[in-house]
Enzyme design. Structure first.
Site, PDB file in Angstrom:
ATOM      1  N   GLU A 278      51.531  43.706  28.776  1.00 34.99           N
ATOM      2  CA  GLU A 278      52.298  43.954  30.010  1.00 34.99           C
ATOM      3  C   GLU A 278      53.791  44.155  29.774  1.00 34.99           C
ATOM      4  OE1 GLU A 278      50.790  41.183  28.982  1.00 34.99           O
ATOM      5  OE2 GLU A 278      51.816  39.366  29.613  1.00 34.99           O
ATOM      6  N   HIS A 306      50.449  41.546  36.009  1.00 30.53           N
ATOM      7  CA  HIS A 306      51.478  40.781  35.284  1.00 30.53           C
ATOM      8  C   HIS A 306      52.898  41.103  35.773  1.00 30.53           C
ATOM      9  CE1 HIS A 306      49.520  38.393  32.238  1.00 30.53           C
ATOM     10  NE2 HIS A 306      48.841  39.412  31.736  1.00 30.53           N
ATOM     11  N   ASP A 383      49.145  31.675  18.756  1.00 31.04           N
ATOM     12  CA  ASP A 383      48.125  32.708  18.529  1.00 31.04           C
ATOM     13  C   ASP A 383      46.754  32.090  18.311  1.00 31.04           C
ATOM     14  OD1 ASP A 383      49.736  34.879  18.780  1.00 31.04           O
ATOM     15  OD2 ASP A 383      50.084  35.145  16.636  1.00 31.04           O
ATOM     16  N   TYR A 391      42.567  32.147  30.620  1.00 28.24           N
ATOM     17  CA  TYR A 391      42.253  33.218  31.565  1.00 28.24           C
ATOM     18  C   TYR A 391      41.260  32.735  32.618  1.00 28.24           C
ATOM     19  CZ  TYR A 391      44.263  36.733  28.343  1.00 28.24           C
ATOM     20  OH  TYR A 391      45.100  37.465  27.549  1.00 28.24           O
TER      21      TYR A 391
HETATM   22  N1  BES Z   1      49.337  39.442  27.645  1.00 28.50           N
HETATM   23  C1  BES Z   1      48.005  39.753  27.273  1.00 28.50           C
HETATM   24  C2  BES Z   1      47.867  40.100  25.818  1.00 28.50           C
HETATM   25  C3  BES Z   1      48.333  39.027  24.849  1.00 28.50           C
HETATM   26  C4  BES Z   1      48.047  37.698  25.069  1.00 28.50           C
HETATM   27  C5  BES Z   1      49.018  39.360  23.717  1.00 28.50           C
HETATM   28  C6  BES Z   1      48.485  36.720  24.173  1.00 28.50           C
HETATM   29  C7  BES Z   1      49.445  38.396  22.815  1.00 28.50           C
HETATM   30  C8  BES Z   1      49.179  37.057  23.049  1.00 28.50           C
HETATM   31  C9  BES Z   1      47.432  40.887  28.134  1.00 28.50           C
HETATM   32  O1  BES Z   1      47.879  40.885  29.438  1.00 28.50           O
HETATM   33  C10 BES Z   1      45.936  40.714  28.205  1.00 28.50           C
HETATM   34  O2  BES Z   1      45.500  39.727  28.708  1.00 28.50           O
HETATM   35  N2  BES Z   1      45.182  41.684  27.711  1.00 28.50           N
HETATM   36  C11 BES Z   1      43.734  41.676  27.727  1.00 28.50           C
HETATM   37  C12 BES Z   1      43.174  42.609  28.775  1.00 28.50           C
HETATM   38  C13 BES Z   1      42.786  41.998  30.053  1.00 28.50           C
HETATM   39  C14 BES Z   1      42.042  43.004  30.932  1.00 28.50           C
HETATM   40  C15 BES Z   1      42.107  40.676  30.027  1.00 28.50           C
HETATM   41  C16 BES Z   1      43.210  42.177  26.384  1.00 28.50           C
HETATM   42  O3  BES Z   1      44.014  42.672  25.587  1.00 28.50           O
HETATM   43  O4  BES Z   1      42.029  42.095  26.164  1.00 28.50           O
HETATM   44 ZN    ZN Z   2      47.099  39.314  30.580  1.00 28.03          ZN
END
Ligand code: BES
Ligand code: ZN
Length: 611
Positions: A278, A306, A383, A391
């Site tokens: 985001e 986001h 990480d 989530y």
């Molecule tokens: N902010 C996250 C990606 C992220 C989280 C990067 C933690 C680094 C550390 C992003 O908004 C996200 O959640 N992406 C998901 C997609 C979503 C539809 C659940 C993904 O990449 O799968």
């Molecule tokens: Zn996210």
């Protein structure tokens, strides 16, 4: 309540944010593709909030620091002493800059740091021409969440600090630079280079700073949106995302005006490890969602959400990540249900619930740390805690509160008030809970009793599944399960003539996903079974990456070796962790395709897997 007292500090950052706070950043960087380096300087405008210390401590990782100075005014630089701390595998190195006495007489000072990045910097992906679609030009992109911004800029790499920024990027003239900001100016400079100037007027945490440089073209798709990607795929990408403006409008109707001006999308090279990120004004997305039928645009709905939760209202450290992601899942599902109906929301939520169950089971004895909604991240790498838990457990907490407090009528206004109250701020779970209580004390005292009945301790700090079964509507799900049951009953059969494409003609991509996930639970299956299913539904040929993934996983799990070439093709084509890591891990278990070792190494640069 088992609240810990570390909430106000960030266990994953060295920055002494109680003494100094960055208010604005001026960045000036040149890309040097041959050396895989960004070289230049940053000027931090720093608020001195507590004069008790003359040591300004920043986060860094794999940076070369050349000098630090107090920029008294444009022609007056006073050199400052600086030291780098011991290197820590998870957190990098602190950079301590000693302020001279005169600086502490001021309330605001400008500190300039000359530095460059190194090829080891964990946020920077230097993509070779051969790994791009066009194969001609190199590409650079950054991925700073959660704690990788420190490998692009020496900074206070804690989301409790939010600042504005301006930046100048100097890149080869054949390439274009994009950032998580608004483009102000683009002009040629000397020696075949171009300068791009950007401005981010909203306050952002360091993890939302983002850079992309490559052979990039854009097509405007809406009043505030352009889709960017390599020219070879830009039309297809623009077509995939034409409905972006609808998502933004739903978000605005539901919450507050979109605050970031521009909402662009950048489709990255295939190695991009996430579905979406985001970055403000410029969401980054994986090319695996450009399918041709708009069946995976829920990722865009998520990243747009986001814009409110995460980017306007930010978790103050990574222990409270659910305030970013749980809230965003909640909003994403709200937006999608406005388009596809209320049943869709529950359907999507059940999928999430099942994912959560799987994650919780997979953690086994490590549940303690990984499955708490608010984990203790002292001496941990954020990480490492990345999973479905923040989530889906986060979503479920909000969904549960919505239900017990009286439904959307009561909960929608609360959400709006929450976003307005914390706009441009960062908060932790305690502050969230306090606001929740304050809001209802003020608006409807009768709800306070209901809040008191919630088992907060279990929800926030307990391990495993949420303490309450949400009882989602199962209409759309039953269609998938019924078909899956029919197949599973035939597990040992040799004749599958009863199945044909007709069975799934009314299924959307999400239902196919659920069908496959449900089948996957009852594997492994015989070769005849797998071949019959493929004959009936053509899964090997499907382009939708989610379905492709589940199908390949099912085949691997059933030892169906004929799928190997397809799996290799898939992990070679893209680097999205969600797809690559399980397929890789699976093979590691079976030790059949050693090829994955290579792939694993390739993506591990950013995400230091411990497994
Ligand atoms: N902010 C996250 C990606 C992220 C989280 C990067 C933690 C680094 C550390 C992003 O908004 C996200 O959640 N992406 C998901 C997609 C979503 C539809 C659940 C993904 O990449 O799968
Ligand atoms: Zn996210």
């Amino acid at each position: 309540m088992t609240s810990n007292n570390q909430w106000n500090v960030d266990p994953n950052s060295y920055a002494n944010v109680n003494n100094f706070r960055i208010n604005h950043m001026k960045l000036n960087l040149k890309t040097e593709f041959e050396r895989k380096a960004l070289k230049g300087y940053v000027i931090h405008e720093v608020d001195i909030v507590d004069k008790n210390s003359n040591k300004f401590i920043l986060d860094t990782r794999n940076l070369k620091i050349f000098s630090a100075a107090w920029l008294k005014d444009d022609n007056n630089e006073i050199s400052l002493k600086f030291t780098l701390g011991e290197e820590n595998k998870m957190y990098g190195q602190s950079l301590t800059i000693e302020f001279v006495d005169d600086m502490l007489k001021e309330s605001k000072v400008n500190v300039k740091i000359n530095y460059e990045t190194t090829p080891e910097c964990s946020a920077c992906q230097w993509v070779e021409p051969s790994q791009t679609v066009g194969k001609q030009y190199p590409y650079l992109y950054t991925q700073c969440e959660a704690i990788h911004a420190r490998s692009v800029i020496p900074c206070q790499d804690s989301p409790i600090i939010k600042h504005t920024y301006e930046a100048e990027m100097i890149v080869p003239e054949k390439l274009r630079a994009l950032m998580s900001a608004v483009l102000l100016e683009e002009k040629p400079v000397e020696n075949g280079l171009v300068s791009y100037k950007f401005e981010q007027k909203m306050r952002i945490p360091a993890y939302l700073l983002a850079i992309a440089v490559g052979n990039i073209k854009g097509i405007k798709i809406g009043p505030r949106s352009t889709v960017w990607s390599e020219p070879e795929v830009v039309e297809k990408a623009a077509n995939e995302f034409v409905n972006t403006e609808d998502f933004i409008k739903i978000g605005e109707d539901y919450l507050t005006e979109y605050a970031w001006g521009v909402y662009d999308l950048l489709v990255l090279p295939p190695s991009f490890p996430f579905g979406g990120m985001e970055n403000p004004c410029l969401t980054f997305v994986t090319p695996t969602i450009v399918v041709g039928d708009r069946s995976l645009v829920d990722v865009v709905a998520h990243e747009i959400s986001h814009s409110w939760t995460g980017n306007l209202v930010t978790n103050s450290n990574w222990q409270h990540f659910w305030l970013n992601e749980g809230y965003t899942m909640y909003l994403e599902r709200k937006i999608l249900s406005k388009l596809h109906g209320e049943k869709y929301r529950d359907f999507s939520a059940i999928i999430g619930w099942n994912d959560l169950k799987e994650a919780v089971n997979n953690y086994g004895t490590e549940q303690d740390f990984f499955t708490a909604l608010v984990p203790d991240l002292r001496d941990r790498d954020p990480d490492e805690s990345f999973s479905t838990v923040p989530y889906e457990k986060g979503f479920n907490l909000l969904y549960y509160l919505e239900k017990i407090l009286g439904g959307p009528e009561v909960f929608d206004p609360f959400l709006k008030a929450y976003v307005i109250h914390f706009t441009n701020k960062s908060l932790n779970t305690d502050e969230w809970l306090q606001f929740l209580y304050d809001y209802f004390k003020q608006h409807d005292k009768s709800k306070v009793k209901i809040l008191d009945s919630v088992d907060w301790d279990k929800w926030l700090y307990g391990f495993g599944m949420p303490p309450v079964d949400p009882q989602f509507d199962r209409t759309l799900l039953n269609m998938c399960d019924d078909l899956a049951k029919r197949w599973v009953e035939k597990k040992e059969a040799t004749n599958f003539d009863e199945f044909s494409l007709k069975d799934i003609e009314n299924f959307d991509a999400m239902q196919l996903k659920v069908f496959l996930a449900s089948i996957n639970e009852s594997g492994p299956f015989s070769k005849a079974f797998i071949e019959a299913m493929d004959k009936a539904y053509n899964f090997t040929k499907v382009k939708n990456s989610e379905i492709r993934f589940l199908w390949q996983y099912l085949c691997l799990n059933s030892n169906y070796e004929e799928i190997f070439p397809e799996v290799i093709k898939f992990v070679e084509e893209q680097g999205r962790m969600k797809f690559v890591v399980p397929l890789y891990r699976y093979k590691k278990k079976k030790k059949q395709i050693y090829y994955y070792y290579y792939y694993y190494y390739y993506i591990k640069k950013i995400f230091f897997f411990k497994k």
